[in-house]
Design a protein around this motif. Structure first.
Motif, PDB file in Angstrom:
ATOM      1  N   THR A  66      -7.342   9.498 -15.569  1.00 42.46           N
ATOM      2  CA  THR A  66      -6.790   8.994 -16.823  1.00 42.46           C
ATOM      3  C   THR A  66      -5.272   8.919 -16.697  1.00 42.46           C
ATOM      4  OG1 THR A  66      -8.542  10.210 -17.982  1.00 42.46           O
ATOM      5  CG2 THR A  66      -6.809   9.256 -19.332  1.00 42.46           C
ATOM      6  N   VAL A  67      -4.697   7.843 -17.210  1.00 44.82           N
ATOM      7  CA  VAL A  67      -3.253   7.627 -17.132  1.00 44.82           C
ATOM      8  C   VAL A  67      -2.737   7.219 -18.509  1.00 44.82           C
ATOM      9  CG1 VAL A  67      -1.429   6.171 -16.141  1.00 44.82           C
ATOM     10  CG2 VAL A  67      -3.323   6.956 -14.698  1.00 44.82           C
ATOM     11  N   THR A  68      -1.588   7.771 -18.898  1.00 41.92           N
ATOM     12  CA  THR A  68      -0.958   7.342 -20.140  1.00 41.92           C
ATOM     13  C   THR A  68       0.249   6.463 -19.817  1.00 41.92           C
ATOM     14  OG1 THR A  68       0.474   9.306 -20.244  1.00 41.92           O
ATOM     15  CG2 THR A  68      -1.634   9.409 -21.400  1.00 41.92           C
ATOM     16  N   ALA A  69       0.447   5.445 -20.625  1.00 42.59           N
ATOM     17  CA  ALA A  69       1.617   4.578 -20.518  1.00 42.59           C
ATOM     18  C   ALA A  69       2.484   4.836 -21.734  1.00 42.59           C
ATOM     19  CB  ALA A  69       1.204   3.115 -20.457  1.00 42.59           C
ATOM     20  N   SER A  70       3.703   5.332 -21.517  1.00 38.52           N
ATOM     21  CA  SER A  70       4.578   5.699 -22.635  1.00 38.52           C
ATOM     22  C   SER A  70       5.955   5.086 -22.453  1.00 38.52           C
ATOM     23  CB  SER A  70       4.695   7.220 -22.743  1.00 38.52           C
ATOM     24  OG  SER A  70       5.271   7.760 -21.565  1.00 38.52           O
ATOM     25  N   VAL A 183     -16.660  12.449 -27.708  1.00 40.50           N
ATOM     26  CA  VAL A 183     -15.392  12.058 -27.091  1.00 40.50           C
ATOM     27  C   VAL A 183     -14.884  13.272 -26.333  1.00 40.50           C
ATOM     28  CG1 VAL A 183     -13.007  11.340 -27.484  1.00 40.50           C
ATOM     29  CG2 VAL A 183     -14.853  10.427 -28.930  1.00 40.50           C
ATOM     30  N   ILE A 184     -14.636  13.111 -25.037  1.00 38.69           N
ATOM     31  CA  ILE A 184     -14.113  14.202 -24.226  1.00 38.69           C
ATOM     32  C   ILE A 184     -12.646  13.907 -23.930  1.00 38.69           C
ATOM     33  CG2 ILE A 184     -14.317  15.487 -22.063  1.00 38.69           C
ATOM     34  CD1 ILE A 184     -17.255  14.672 -21.974  1.00 38.69           C
ATOM     35  N   LEU A 185     -11.763  14.705 -24.518  1.00 39.58           N
ATOM     36  CA  LEU A 185     -10.336  14.509 -24.304  1.00 39.58           C
ATOM     37  C   LEU A 185      -9.943  15.056 -22.938  1.00 39.58           C
ATOM     38  CD1 LEU A 185      -8.785  15.496 -27.762  1.00 39.58           C
ATOM     39  CD2 LEU A 185      -9.299  13.214 -26.885  1.00 39.58           C
ATOM     40  N   LYS A 186      -9.269  14.246 -22.149  1.00 39.55           N
ATOM     41  CA  LYS A 186      -8.821  14.666 -20.826  1.00 39.55           C
ATOM     42  C   LYS A 186      -7.319  14.921 -20.816  1.00 39.55           C
ATOM     43  CE  LYS A 186     -12.572  12.195 -18.543  1.00 39.55           C
ATOM     44  NZ  LYS A 186     -12.966  11.182 -17.540  1.00 39.55           N
ATOM     45  N   PHE A 187      -6.785  15.169 -22.008  1.00 40.00           N
ATOM     46  CA  PHE A 187      -5.362  15.447 -22.146  1.00 40.00           C
ATOM     47  C   PHE A 187      -5.174  16.333 -23.371  1.00 40.00           C
ATOM     48  CE2 PHE A 187      -6.548  11.060 -23.262  1.00 40.00           C
ATOM     49  CZ  PHE A 187      -6.584  11.173 -24.643  1.00 40.00           C
ATOM     50  N   HIS A 188      -3.963  16.803 -23.584  1.00 36.76           N
ATOM     51  CA  HIS A 188      -3.667  17.685 -24.708  1.00 36.76           C
ATOM     52  C   HIS A 188      -3.720  16.926 -26.033  1.00 36.76           C
ATOM     53  CE1 HIS A 188      -2.596  20.948 -22.062  1.00 36.76           C
ATOM     54  NE2 HIS A 188      -1.711  20.201 -21.443  1.00 36.76           N
ATOM     55  N   TYR A 189      -3.949  17.678 -27.115  1.00 31.74           N
ATOM     56  CA  TYR A 189      -3.932  17.076 -28.451  1.00 31.74           C
ATOM     57  C   TYR A 189      -2.594  16.403 -28.725  1.00 31.74           C
ATOM     58  CZ  TYR A 189      -8.340  19.132 -30.115  1.00 31.74           C
ATOM     59  OH  TYR A 189      -9.662  19.447 -30.311  1.00 31.74           O
ATOM     60  N   SER A 190      -1.523  16.939 -28.146  1.00 35.34           N
ATOM     61  CA  SER A 190      -0.195  16.363 -28.375  1.00 35.34           C
ATOM     62  C   SER A 190      -0.124  14.935 -27.856  1.00 35.34           C
ATOM     63  CB  SER A 190       0.881  17.226 -27.711  1.00 35.34           C
ATOM     64  OG  SER A 190       0.640  17.331 -26.314  1.00 35.34           O
ATOM     65  N   THR A 191      -0.832  14.643 -26.758  1.00 37.02           N
ATOM     66  CA  THR A 191      -0.855  13.281 -26.210  1.00 37.02           C
ATOM     67  C   THR A 191      -1.549  12.323 -27.161  1.00 37.02           C
ATOM     68  OG1 THR A 191      -0.856  14.120 -23.942  1.00 37.02           O
ATOM     69  CG2 THR A 191      -1.614  11.855 -24.268  1.00 37.02           C
ATOM     70  N   LEU A 192      -2.685  12.754 -27.703  1.00 34.70           N
ATOM     71  CA  LEU A 192      -3.407  11.921 -28.666  1.00 34.70           C
ATOM     72  C   LEU A 192      -2.568  11.719 -29.918  1.00 34.70           C
ATOM     73  CD1 LEU A 192      -5.882  10.397 -29.613  1.00 34.70           C
ATOM     74  CD2 LEU A 192      -6.906  12.578 -30.296  1.00 34.70           C
ATOM     75  N   ALA A 193      -1.896  12.779 -30.368  1.00 30.96           N
ATOM     76  CA  ALA A 193      -1.062  12.677 -31.567  1.00 30.96           C
ATOM     77  C   ALA A 193       0.045  11.650 -31.371  1.00 30.96           C
ATOM     78  CB  ALA A 193      -0.468  14.047 -31.904  1.00 30.96           C
TER      79      ALA A 193
END
Length: 237
Positions: A66-70, A183-193
């Motif tokens: 999983t990768v986030t683009a920020s 839904v299985i979160l593969k990152f911290h809640y802070s990332t989703l927030a």
């Protein structure tokens, strides 16, 4: 860590590459050219693939992880504009713009991606007009997705944003037909927030409220949907 991508690697054969819609119309010779210029990359959790404003070198296809683009605004505020899962293409937009990377890409877990360099791919596009047309169609689709994400954040309340995210995730992971989709979160809640444009504390309170209303059931980073119909109703608000 970079590994050469070649046809001897059974996991990434011509047939596998052709499964991507963008490359589905390439003939065997064009596929061989694409594989020859590509590189298989392995990244560790929390590793940055590229930073915002880094010199553009090419784009990626995520195979695992999983990768986030920020991006960081001038105010210093960070916004996660996209969460990428396997079989997603990313960093392809600057290919035609001649600009640097517009976002920072960070792995939220150990990940594997195919890297396709700009110069070699542009040469292949010049030789394959049909591939260029499919590339433009893919860019158009990505633009529509980003506009839709902005629309959701700006027009829906927090429960609506969260419900929409859950519905999209359970459709992606194929659990939407199960008794309790999850839904299985593969990152911290802070990332989703950050992705939803809210504070982490606000997200935690909203999740607790949804659980109290028997719409979801929380189990660490796994979120079970206990009332799918109600969740769909919330996603429209």
């Amino acid at each position: 860590m970079l590994l050469g991508l070649n046809t001897q690697n059974r996991s990434f054969s011509k047939e596998t590459i052709r499964d991507f819609p963008l490359f589905s119309e390439l003939n065997n010779n064009e596929l061989r050219q694409l594989i020859a210029l590509s590189t298989l990359c392995r990244f560790k959790k929390s590793e940055v693939i590229f930073n915002q404003h880094d010199l553009y070198k090419g784009f990626y296809i995520l195979l695992k992880g999983t990768v986030t683009a920020s991006l960081i605004a001038e105010t210093g505020h960070e916004a996660i504009v996209h969460i990428l899962y396997p079989l997603s293409m990313f960093a392809e937009i600057p290919l035609f713009e001649g600009l640097n990377y517009p976002v920072t890409a960070t792995c939220t877990e150990d990940s594997i991606a195919i890297f396709i360099p700009k110069d070699g791919f542009l040469e292949l596009l010049a030789e394959s007009p049909h591939l260029a047309m499919k590339m433009l169609a893919g860019l158009s689709k990505r633009t529509r997705e980003l506009i839709h994400q902005i629309e959701i954040i700006s027009t829906r309340d927090l429960k609506g944003r969260l419900a929409h995210y859950f519905l999209k995730e359970i459709k992606e992971n194929g659990s939407n037909n199960e008794v309790e989709p999850c839904v299985i979160l593969k990152f911290h809640y802070s990332t989703l927030a950050t992705y939803l444009g809210i504070a982490t504390e606000t997200l935690s309170r909203t999740l607790a409220k949804l659980e109290k209303d028997n719409i979801i059931r929380l189990n660490k980073k796994t979120i079970y949907i206990t009332n799918l119909q109600r969740l769909r109703e919330l996603s429209e608000k």
